[in-house]
Design a protein around this motif. Sequence first.
Motif, PDB file in Angstrom:
ATOM      1  N   PRO A 118       0.825  -1.215   0.000  1.00 36.06           N
ATOM      2  CA  PRO A 118       0.000   0.000   0.000  1.00 36.06           C
ATOM      3  C   PRO A 118       0.857   1.263   0.000  1.00 36.06           C
ATOM      4  O   PRO A 118       2.064   1.199   0.250  1.00 36.06           O
ATOM      5  N   LEU A 119       0.207   2.388  -0.222  1.00 34.22           N
ATOM      6  CA  LEU A 119       0.910   3.674  -0.120  1.00 34.22           C
ATOM      7  C   LEU A 119       1.397   3.880   1.305  1.00 34.22           C
ATOM      8  O   LEU A 119       0.707   3.520   2.261  1.00 34.22           O
ATOM      9  N   SER A 120       2.574   4.459   1.451  1.00 35.04           N
ATOM     10  CA  SER A 120       3.113   4.814   2.761  1.00 35.04           C
ATOM     11  C   SER A 120       2.289   6.011   3.304  1.00 35.04           C
ATOM     12  O   SER A 120       1.824   6.808   2.496  1.00 35.04           O
ATOM     13  N   PRO A 121       2.083   6.179   4.630  1.00 32.78           N
ATOM     14  CA  PRO A 121       2.643   5.387   5.708  1.00 32.78           C
ATOM     15  C   PRO A 121       1.826   4.122   6.021  1.00 32.78           C
ATOM     16  O   PRO A 121       0.600   4.142   6.005  1.00 32.78           O
ATOM     17  N   TYR A 122       2.561   3.061   6.306  1.00 36.54           N
ATOM     18  CA  TYR A 122       1.964   1.806   6.746  1.00 36.54           C
ATOM     19  C   TYR A 122       2.929   1.193   7.759  1.00 36.54           C
ATOM     20  O   TYR A 122       4.074   1.660   7.892  1.00 36.54           O
ATOM     21  N   ARG A 123       2.466   0.167   8.475  1.00 43.21           N
ATOM     22  CA  ARG A 123       3.291  -0.514   9.474  1.00 43.21           C
ATOM     23  C   ARG A 123       4.552  -1.107   8.828  1.00 43.21           C
ATOM     24  O   ARG A 123       4.455  -1.793   7.817  1.00 43.21           O
ATOM     25  N   CYS A 124       5.707  -0.836   9.411  1.00 45.70           N
ATOM     26  CA  CYS A 124       6.996  -1.411   9.009  1.00 45.70           C
ATOM     27  C   CYS A 124       7.365  -1.133   7.544  1.00 45.70           C
ATOM     28  O   CYS A 124       7.209  -2.012   6.678  1.00 45.70           O
ATOM     29  N   LEU A 151       3.384  -5.534  -6.822  1.00 47.42           N
ATOM     30  CA  LEU A 151       2.569  -4.377  -7.205  1.00 47.42           C
ATOM     31  C   LEU A 151       2.686  -3.350  -6.090  1.00 47.42           C
ATOM     32  O   LEU A 151       2.076  -3.502  -5.029  1.00 47.42           O
ATOM     33  N   ASP A 152       3.517  -2.335  -6.309  1.00 48.33           N
ATOM     34  CA  ASP A 152       3.789  -1.354  -5.264  1.00 48.33           C
ATOM     35  C   ASP A 152       3.025  -0.064  -5.570  1.00 48.33           C
ATOM     36  O   ASP A 152       3.225   0.540  -6.630  1.00 48.33           O
ATOM     37  N   ALA A 153       2.141   0.351  -4.646  1.00 51.38           N
ATOM     38  CA  ALA A 153       1.381   1.600  -4.863  1.00 51.38           C
ATOM     39  C   ALA A 153       2.300   2.818  -4.819  1.00 51.38           C
ATOM     40  O   ALA A 153       1.954   3.884  -5.323  1.00 51.38           O
ATOM     41  N   ASN A 154       3.485   2.648  -4.212  1.00 50.67           N
ATOM     42  CA  ASN A 154       4.433   3.760  -4.116  1.00 50.67           C
ATOM     43  C   ASN A 154       5.223   3.909  -5.415  1.00 50.67           C
ATOM     44  O   ASN A 154       5.288   2.980  -6.213  1.00 50.67           O
ATOM     45  N   ALA A 180       6.342  -0.371  -9.975  1.00 47.69           N
ATOM     46  CA  ALA A 180       6.048   0.778  -9.109  1.00 47.69           C
ATOM     47  C   ALA A 180       4.723   1.395  -9.531  1.00 47.69           C
ATOM     48  O   ALA A 180       4.194   1.073 -10.606  1.00 47.69           O
ATOM     49  N   ASP A 181       4.180   2.287  -8.678  1.00 41.34           N
ATOM     50  CA  ASP A 181       2.966   3.024  -9.034  1.00 41.34           C
ATOM     51  C   ASP A 181       1.817   2.077  -9.424  1.00 41.34           C
ATOM     52  O   ASP A 181       1.074   2.365 -10.356  1.00 41.34           O
ATOM     53  N   SER A 182       1.704   0.972  -8.764  1.00 36.04           N
ATOM     54  CA  SER A 182       0.714  -0.049  -9.140  1.00 36.04           C
ATOM     55  C   SER A 182      -0.180  -0.386  -7.946  1.00 36.04           C
ATOM     56  O   SER A 182       0.017  -1.396  -7.264  1.00 36.04           O
ATOM     57  N   LYS A 183      -1.127   0.485  -7.708  1.00 33.54           N
ATOM     58  CA  LYS A 183      -2.021   0.307  -6.556  1.00 33.54           C
ATOM     59  C   LYS A 183      -3.115  -0.703  -6.895  1.00 33.54           C
ATOM     60  O   LYS A 183      -3.758  -0.589  -7.947  1.00 33.54           O
ATOM     61  N   VAL A 184      -3.336  -1.668  -6.010  1.00 32.74           N
ATOM     62  CA  VAL A 184      -4.428  -2.630  -6.240  1.00 32.74           C
ATOM     63  C   VAL A 184      -5.753  -1.941  -5.925  1.00 32.74           C
ATOM     64  O   VAL A 184      -5.945  -1.399  -4.837  1.00 32.74           O
ATOM     65  N   VAL A 185      -6.669  -1.946  -6.918  1.00 34.30           N
ATOM     66  CA  VAL A 185      -7.959  -1.259  -6.737  1.00 34.30           C
ATOM     67  C   VAL A 185      -9.128  -2.239  -6.713  1.00 34.30           C
ATOM     68  O   VAL A 185     -10.243  -1.886  -6.364  1.00 34.30           O
ATOM     69  N   GLU A 186      -8.855  -3.487  -7.108  1.00 37.21           N
ATOM     70  CA  GLU A 186      -9.936  -4.475  -7.210  1.00 37.21           C
ATOM     71  C   GLU A 186      -9.332  -5.875  -7.083  1.00 37.21           C
ATOM     72  O   GLU A 186      -8.159  -6.080  -7.382  1.00 37.21           O
ATOM     73  N   ILE A 187     -10.180  -6.839  -6.689  1.00 35.02           N
ATOM     74  CA  ILE A 187      -9.733  -8.233  -6.697  1.00 35.02           C
ATOM     75  C   ILE A 187     -10.767  -9.087  -7.420  1.00 35.02           C
ATOM     76  O   ILE A 187     -11.943  -8.723  -7.495  1.00 35.02           O
ATOM     77  N   SER A 188     -10.313 -10.204  -7.933  1.00 30.86           N
ATOM     78  CA  SER A 188     -11.244 -11.183  -8.493  1.00 30.86           C
ATOM     79  C   SER A 188     -10.940 -12.525  -7.832  1.00 30.86           C
ATOM     80  O   SER A 188     -10.033 -13.255  -8.265  1.00 30.86           O
ATOM     81  N   PRO A 189     -11.660 -12.862  -6.769  1.00 26.14           N
ATOM     82  CA  PRO A 189     -11.352 -14.095  -6.035  1.00 26.14           C
ATOM     83  C   PRO A 189     -11.551 -15.344  -6.891  1.00 26.14           C
ATOM     84  O   PRO A 189     -10.775 -16.302  -6.774  1.00 26.14           O
ATOM     85  N   PRO A 210      -3.084  -4.413   2.514  1.00 20.47           N
ATOM     86  CA  PRO A 210      -3.937  -3.255   2.203  1.00 20.47           C
ATOM     87  C   PRO A 210      -3.450  -1.969   2.878  1.00 20.47           C
ATOM     88  O   PRO A 210      -2.599  -2.023   3.775  1.00 20.47           O
ATOM     89  N   PRO A 211      -4.030  -0.816   2.505  1.00 19.40           N
ATOM     90  CA  PRO A 211      -3.731   0.432   3.220  1.00 19.40           C
ATOM     91  C   PRO A 211      -4.084   0.294   4.701  1.00 19.40           C
ATOM     92  O   PRO A 211      -4.865  -0.593   5.081  1.00 19.40           O
ATOM     93  N   GLN A 212      -3.524   1.158   5.505  1.00 19.00           N
ATOM     94  CA  GLN A 212      -3.716   1.043   6.956  1.00 19.00           C
ATOM     95  C   GLN A 212      -4.047   2.391   7.586  1.00 19.00           C
ATOM     96  O   GLN A 212      -3.727   3.440   7.033  1.00 19.00           O
ATOM     97  N   LYS A 213      -4.687   2.324   8.763  1.00 18.41           N
ATOM     98  CA  LYS A 213      -5.016   3.538   9.528  1.00 18.41           C
ATOM     99  C   LYS A 213      -5.170   3.137  10.995  1.00 18.41           C
ATOM    100  O   LYS A 213      -5.174   1.939  11.312  1.00 18.41           O
ATOM    101  N   ALA A 214      -5.314   4.141  11.865  1.00 14.77           N
ATOM    102  CA  ALA A 214      -5.529   3.818  13.284  1.00 14.77           C
ATOM    103  C   ALA A 214      -6.894   3.137  13.436  1.00 14.77           C
ATOM    104  O   ALA A 214      -7.829   3.449  12.699  1.00 14.77           O
TER     105      ALA A 214
END
Length: 356
Positions: A118-124, A151-154, A180-189, A210-214
């Motif tokens: 995911p895009l920074s900031p994220y854990r570790c 696939l790095d969103a950064n 780089a610059d490859s953010k996952v926007v969808e999945i197909s299980p 995935p992206p993270q937040k508090a």
Amino acid sequence: MFRSCPISNWVIGQIKTMDDITFSYTKLTRRYGIKFLHDNVSHIDTKKKVVVTDNITVNYDKLVVSPGVELDYSSIENWDSSYSDVFPAAWKAGKETALLAKNIKNMHNGGVVAISIPLSPYRCPPGPYERISLIASYIKDNKPKSKLIVLDANQKIVSKGKLFKKAWDDKYKDIIEYRADSKVVEISPSENKLITDFDDVKCDVANLIPPQKAPKLLVDAGLIKEKELWASVNAYDFSSTMAKDVFIIGDSTSQISVGKVPKSGYVANSMGKVCGLAIIAELYELKKLPPSMINTCFSLVSSEEGISVSAVYHYDESLKKIAVVKGASGLSPKSSSIIKDNAWDWANAIWNDMLT
Ligand SMILES: Cc1cc2nc3c(=O)[nH]c(=O)nc-3n(C[C@H](O)[C@H](O)[C@H](O)COP(=O)(O)OP(=O)(O)OC[C@H]3O[C@@H](n4cnc5c(N)ncnc54)[C@H](O)[C@@H]3O)c2cc1C
């Protein structure tokens, strides 16, 4: 039980087991008389000064919260929590770590692993890149026809970039494909696909970080400012800027308020010590000492070698934030087996510090 995120990538890379990163809390109870309550906190009322769990209500004089991160799948189309079996994050050590390790081990020679960052900031910050290196190292030795698509969103590797890049060029040129610059926007299980704005990536083993937040717990308690994702604290003692007698440490805190420190276990541990001393000072009406903190992030680039980044931090009076002490930070010049040993020693030292 405590399951450690540090070293969990080693489990996924098949060089350690879940047992190696699993510890009990009993020594803390026996040695220091700490009373543990293993329960889910459903609500914090900072006005009444109570913490409500699924089973009881606890009154507090001072409250320290360190709830870590919430994995935020809201930007990923088609996501449903039942898909975590197909697209494990393994970003909180536990059953998803074991599942991803098993999936890597069972993959056929010639299989494709896809990892999303995911895009920074994220854990570790270096964590995903260490994981990539260790999976590639395992693939190289055991399933050399396999591939690893990142696939790095950064826009680029967010931590120790040159050192990771060099290791990947030297060791895994035919294995790792970095986008780089490859953010996952969808999945197909049904098709085992991670989907970005540009590509559909079909894989045999997926790791969707995935992206993270508090966590929402802090939002509901009024401990997160409107429109912000992380908790604002006073960097001198980690007291909340939103409620009296509440202290917030670890990954949940915002870099805007703390300063530029990574979301790492070492930093969380340092914050805990600063905050603990500050609370003692408050209770005994003593002068609070200025914070001093430290961080070293070790990452393996193969099953045999590691790299590291270190910094010593102090409290910058003019910024009112934690800042790096000038001349007291830096990267390892290259990868080495000594750093792998240091990484293992560091993990044992911090587990010992926390749990015995
Ligand atoms: C793969 C990986 C590798 C890593 N490697 C390193 C490393 O080498 N070095 C390093 O320094 N850091 C590393 N980290 C980062 C480190 O693990 C985190 O920064 C650290 O765990 C943050 O601590 P924390 O207390 O903020 O959150 P956590 O460790 O996640 O602790 C939060 C705790 O709060 C509990 N909790 C949350 N909500 C509730 C609730 N409502 N009720 C009750 N309990 C709740 C959770 O169950 C959890 O036990 C790594 C992370 C990952 C994912």
